[in-house]
Enzyme design. Structure first.
Site, PDB file in Angstrom:
ATOM      1  N   TYR A  72       0.832  -1.200   0.000  1.00 19.19           N
ATOM      2  CA  TYR A  72       0.000   0.000   0.000  1.00 19.19           C
ATOM      3  C   TYR A  72       0.872   1.258   0.000  1.00 19.19           C
ATOM      4  CZ  TYR A  72      -2.008  -3.023   3.826  1.00 19.19           C
ATOM      5  OH  TYR A  72      -2.391  -4.025   4.660  1.00 19.19           O
ATOM      6  N   HIS A 113      -9.477   1.672   4.675  1.00 25.69           N
ATOM      7  CA  HIS A 113      -8.834   2.552   5.664  1.00 25.69           C
ATOM      8  C   HIS A 113      -9.266   4.009   5.462  1.00 25.69           C
ATOM      9  CE1 HIS A 113      -5.384  -0.621   6.034  1.00 25.69           C
ATOM     10  NE2 HIS A 113      -6.487  -0.982   6.653  1.00 25.69           N
ATOM     11  N   ASN A 141      -2.184   0.807   9.117  1.00 27.69           N
ATOM     12  CA  ASN A 141      -3.593   0.458   9.326  1.00 27.69           C
ATOM     13  C   ASN A 141      -4.105   1.274  10.509  1.00 27.69           C
ATOM     14  OD1 ASN A 141      -1.640  -1.706   8.714  1.00 27.69           O
ATOM     15  ND2 ASN A 141      -3.429  -2.718   7.910  1.00 27.69           N
TER      16      ASN A 141
HETATM   17  N1  6FA Z   1      -7.693  -1.094  10.647  1.00 29.74           N
HETATM   18  C1  6FA Z   1      -6.620  -1.470  11.338  1.00 29.74           C
HETATM   19  O1  6FA Z   1      -6.068  -0.677  12.107  1.00 29.74           O
HETATM   20  N2  6FA Z   1      -6.109  -2.741  11.206  1.00 29.74           N
HETATM   21  C2  6FA Z   1      -6.674  -3.663  10.376  1.00 29.74           C
HETATM   22  O2  6FA Z   1      -6.196  -4.803  10.302  1.00 29.74           O
HETATM   23  C3  6FA Z   1      -7.817  -3.281   9.639  1.00 29.74           C
HETATM   24  N3  6FA Z   1      -8.413  -4.155   8.800  1.00 29.74           N
HETATM   25  C4  6FA Z   1      -9.631  -3.806   8.264  1.00 29.74           C
HETATM   26  C5  6FA Z   1     -10.370  -4.780   7.556  1.00 29.74           C
HETATM   27  O3  6FA Z   1      -9.821  -5.964   7.356  1.00 29.74           O
HETATM   28  C6  6FA Z   1     -11.674  -4.475   7.094  1.00 29.74           C
HETATM   29  C7  6FA Z   1     -12.441  -5.516   6.331  1.00 29.74           C
HETATM   30  C8  6FA Z   1     -12.237  -3.202   7.367  1.00 29.74           C
HETATM   31  C9  6FA Z   1     -13.646  -2.856   6.929  1.00 29.74           C
HETATM   32  C10 6FA Z   1     -11.502  -2.241   8.047  1.00 29.74           C
HETATM   33  C11 6FA Z   1     -10.201  -2.526   8.490  1.00 29.74           C
HETATM   34  N4  6FA Z   1      -9.465  -1.603   9.203  1.00 29.74           N
HETATM   35  C12 6FA Z   1      -8.322  -1.970   9.836  1.00 29.74           C
HETATM   36  C13 6FA Z   1      -9.940  -0.209   9.358  1.00 29.74           C
HETATM   37  C14 6FA Z   1     -10.532   0.081  10.723  1.00 29.74           C
HETATM   38  O4  6FA Z   1     -11.350  -0.985  11.167  1.00 29.74           O
HETATM   39  C15 6FA Z   1     -11.327   1.379  10.628  1.00 29.74           C
HETATM   40  O5  6FA Z   1     -10.454   2.395  10.210  1.00 29.74           O
HETATM   41  C16 6FA Z   1     -11.922   1.797  11.964  1.00 29.74           C
HETATM   42  O6  6FA Z   1     -12.737   0.775  12.510  1.00 29.74           O
HETATM   43  C17 6FA Z   1     -12.739   3.069  11.819  1.00 29.74           C
HETATM   44  O7  6FA Z   1     -13.157   3.474  13.094  1.00 29.74           O
HETATM   45  P1  6FA Z   1     -14.354   4.498  13.298  1.00 29.74           P
HETATM   46  O8  6FA Z   1     -14.561   4.660  14.759  1.00 29.74           O
HETATM   47  O9  6FA Z   1     -14.088   5.685  12.479  1.00 29.74           O
HETATM   48  O10 6FA Z   1     -15.650   3.821  12.615  1.00 29.74           O
HETATM   49  P2  6FA Z   1     -16.238   2.348  12.550  1.00 29.74           P
HETATM   50  O11 6FA Z   1     -16.736   2.165  11.173  1.00 29.74           O
HETATM   51  O12 6FA Z   1     -15.316   1.349  13.103  1.00 29.74           O
HETATM   52  O13 6FA Z   1     -17.491   2.402  13.556  1.00 29.74           O
HETATM   53  C18 6FA Z   1     -18.643   3.123  13.299  1.00 29.74           C
HETATM   54  C19 6FA Z   1     -19.765   2.544  14.135  1.00 29.74           C
HETATM   55  O14 6FA Z   1     -20.887   3.390  14.033  1.00 29.74           O
HETATM   56  C20 6FA Z   1     -20.209   1.164  13.673  1.00 29.74           C
HETATM   57  O15 6FA Z   1     -20.306   0.292  14.777  1.00 29.74           O
HETATM   58  C21 6FA Z   1     -21.571   1.431  13.035  1.00 29.74           C
HETATM   59  O16 6FA Z   1     -22.471   0.337  13.172  1.00 29.74           O
HETATM   60  C22 6FA Z   1     -22.053   2.618  13.812  1.00 29.74           C
HETATM   61  N5  6FA Z   1     -22.995   3.475  13.080  1.00 29.74           N
HETATM   62  C23 6FA Z   1     -22.832   3.962  11.830  1.00 29.74           C
HETATM   63  N6  6FA Z   1     -23.884   4.712  11.476  1.00 29.74           N
HETATM   64  C24 6FA Z   1     -24.725   4.724  12.530  1.00 29.74           C
HETATM   65  C25 6FA Z   1     -25.985   5.333  12.769  1.00 29.74           C
HETATM   66  N7  6FA Z   1     -26.561   6.100  11.830  1.00 29.74           N
HETATM   67  N8  6FA Z   1     -26.591   5.123  13.958  1.00 29.74           N
HETATM   68  C26 6FA Z   1     -26.004   4.353  14.913  1.00 29.74           C
HETATM   69  N9  6FA Z   1     -24.808   3.750  14.740  1.00 29.74           N
HETATM   70  C27 6FA Z   1     -24.170   3.943  13.572  1.00 29.74           C
END
Ligand code: 6FA
Length: 540
Positions: free
Chosen positions: A395, A475, A517
């Site tokens: 990357y 990411h 990541n």
């Molecule tokens: N990041 C790493 O650091 N290491 C990794 O190995 C890694 N791998 C992956 C991966 O394999 C995949 C498949 C994905 C999708 C991401 C990966 N990432 C990795 C990236 C990392 O997980 C993200 O950068 C990180 O989780 C982002 O954190 P945030 O806090 O910004 O946001 P999230 O998407 O985690 O959480 C948002 C939450 O809000 C979710 O639980 C969602 O259900 C909730 N939500 C969204 N809209 C909503 C709404 N309208 N009402 C209520 N809840 C809501």
């Protein structure tokens, strides 16, 4: 009941924020649209081989690759058209769990962070104290399935790379490689769910509600008065109010938070007009005179990533992770169930590496690589032994200049409107250079063969013809970027410009691609953001 703080979303941003706000004695409500993940949070979805052991798919690290091959993937957000986790823990409950301590450059003012964010080290220290990283996650301290590490290390050593304990020297990212580091504890996925959420939920002033979808914030001009949800049991019309000086923090992720803003009349006019044309969402929009024009959805980055598939006679490709759910290797399954050791105590990556490059525009860009047994797909004209395949994903990270845009479509699905990869050709040129360097000494590692691309395809053509959707690294950052009025969505206190009491703390406020990541960087970012929010006058 009104709350001092309503935090929307239980990803890494939201969990750190909700925990620290409740620790400070505030009355906090955390809302999550999805359901439970780990056993501890009420999740019960596991493979048959873990029956009776209180383990779920989201507990066992070695089940990571099954996230992508399951017939019932309820954990993905159905209304985001790239991978995003919609369950307790957000992305950290379904991701590869690679966990990196930020180098200085992740928060350097030159990368877009306000000067007031310059002293980030104390916040990284706070996060490490709550959640240390491990690069030997098996409880017996041994490392398993390390053939791909050994082969890749031999290749990298030939290019002048040095092996390090990556998280002990976060600033040494040029020509560095080491064991993959994780957020696991006791051989299980831990992350913010087993740490920050655990302490928050023990407090009487903290309330958690799952399966609650936040549609928009309720506001009167710049003053937010509550959130509107799909759950009418929580208040009239599903509206949950704030206390007199209360605040809302959006932590719904790089796609979820922009969508809530659009639906609240905050963002570029074209996106708010999409909401206006949606029969369900339109009635909740404030009148047009109250729309707040901000660059929500712009300035988006994600690492462009390219997979290279190799074979080597020493490799155990682990059956390409295919049987791990229904029919795992029995010795490995028993070993894990016995004491959380062995192959299942780790995700799939085995080695990570970084190298700095100077582009033709004089800017420094970093290349990162992740090495794992197996491969998502193989395209080759060579005959090859599928049990000997491994992948190096390459990357481009800090320093990339390409930017894209996130928005919503008529159905309110959040999606990239402009892909953020290679909009600047110099990014592509640097990555091509990096890949050519990476394979330059391949002949020096006896038996090592690059099969995708094969020798009928040059690296330049391989990268040029790569499916743009496959460049996605999941990411995403930057869609509500932090910065100065006129150019950014949130100010240096993570407060949305032109509002009194609306904040964003998640990946979306990060102004540029971090080194690695991102979830570790996101958690320490949230530590600093929530400290600033608590210190900002006018709040509850
Ligand atoms: N990041 C790493 O650091 N290491 C990794 O190995 C890694 N791998 C992956 C991966 O394999 C995949 C498949 C994905 C999708 C991401 C990966 N990432 C990795 C990236 C990392 O997980 C993200 O950068 C990180 O989780 C982002 O954190 P945030 O806090 O910004 O946001 P999230 O998407 O985690 O959480 C948002 C939450 O809000 C979710 O639980 C969602 O259900 C909730 N939500 C969204 N809209 C909503 C709404 N309208 N009402 C209520 N809840 C809501």
């Amino acid at each position: 009941t009104p709350y001092d703080y309503i935090v929307v979303g239980s990803g890494p941003g939201g969990l750190v924020t909700a925990d620290r706000l409740s620790e400070a004695g505030k009355k906090v409500l955390l809302l999550e649209r999805g359901g439970p993940s780990t056993w501890e949070t009420g999740g019960r979805y596991g493979p048959e081989w873990t029956n009776g052991k209180n383990l779920t798919k989201f507990d066992v690290p070695g089940l990571f690759e099954s996230m992508f091959s399951d017939g019932n993937p309820f954990w993905w957000c159905k209304d985001v058209n790239v991978f995003a986790g919609c369950l307790m823990g957000g992305g950290t409950s379904i991701n590869g769990a690679l966990y990196w301590i930020s180098p200085y450059s992740d928060f350097a003012p030159t990368t877009g962070w306000p000067v007031s964010w310059g002293n980030h080290a104390p916040y990284t220290a706070k996060m490490k104290a709550r959640l240390p990283s491990t690069d030997a996650p098996s409880t017996d301290g041994k490392r398993y399935l390390m053939q791909s590490f050994d082969v890749a290390a031999a290749l990298l050593k030939g290019q002048g790379y040095t092996q390090r304990t990556i998280n002990d020297e976060p600033d040494s990212k040029d020509h560095s490689y080491g064991y993959s580091a994780y957020n696991f504890q006791g051989g299980m996925r831990a992350g913010p769910v087993a740490t920050y959420f655990r302490t928050a939920k023990a407090r009487k002033n903290f309330t958690y509600k799952q399966y609650v979808y936040v549609q928009n914030v309720v506001r009167n001009g710049p003053a937010i008065t509550g959130v509107k949800t799909n759950d009418t049991s929580l208040g009239p019309n599903g509206i949950i109010p704030l206390t007199a000086k209360g605040r809302v923090v959006l932590s719904a992720g790089a796609f979820g938070s922009p969508r809530i803003l659009f639906r609240s009349g905050i963002g570029p006019t074209d996106m708010i007009n999409v909401v206006k044309n949606n029969a369900e969402a339109a009635p909740n929009l404030p009148p047009q005179a109250q729309w707040i024009n901000l660059p929500v959805g712009y300035n988006v980055s994600d690492n462009p990533s390219i997979n290279l598939v190799f074979t080597h006679p020493s490799i155990d490709a682990y059956d390409n992770w295919a049987p791990i759910w229904t029919n795992p290797r029995s010795a490995d399954a028993s070993q894990y169930l016995k004491n959380r050791s062995g192959v299942f105590a780790q995700g799939s990556p085995r080695l990570n590496f970084w190298r700095a490059y100077s582009g033709s525009d004089g800017k420094t860009r970093w290349m990162q690589g992740t090495v794992r047994p197996g491969a998502a797909s193989v395209t080759t004209s060579y005959p090859y032994n599928a049990s000997q395949i491994f992948t190096i994903t390459v990357y481009l990270s800090t320093g990339i200049t390409s930017r894209g845009r996130i928005g919503i479509d008529a159905a309110m699905t959040a999606r990239p409107l402009i892909g953020p990869w290679f909009t600047d050709p110099i990014d592509k040129a640097v990555l091509i250079q990096g890949i050519n360097d990476l394979i330059s000494n391949i002949k020096s590692v006896s038996g090592l063969t690059l099969i995708t691309p094969d020798n009928k395809t040059t690296i330049t053509n391989y990268v040029n013809n790569y499916d743009p959707g496959s460049l996605n690294s999941n990411h995403w950052v930057g869609s509500n970027t932090i910065g100065v009025a006129g150019k950014a969505v949130v100010d240096e206190n993570a407060k949305v410009f032109n509002t009194n009491n609306l904040f964003v703390v998640d990946a979306s406020i990060i102004p540029q691609m971090p080194m690695s990541n991102p979830h570790g960087m996101i958690m320490s970012m949230a530590e600093q953001a929530v400290t600033k929010i608590l210190a900002l006058s006018g709040g509850p």
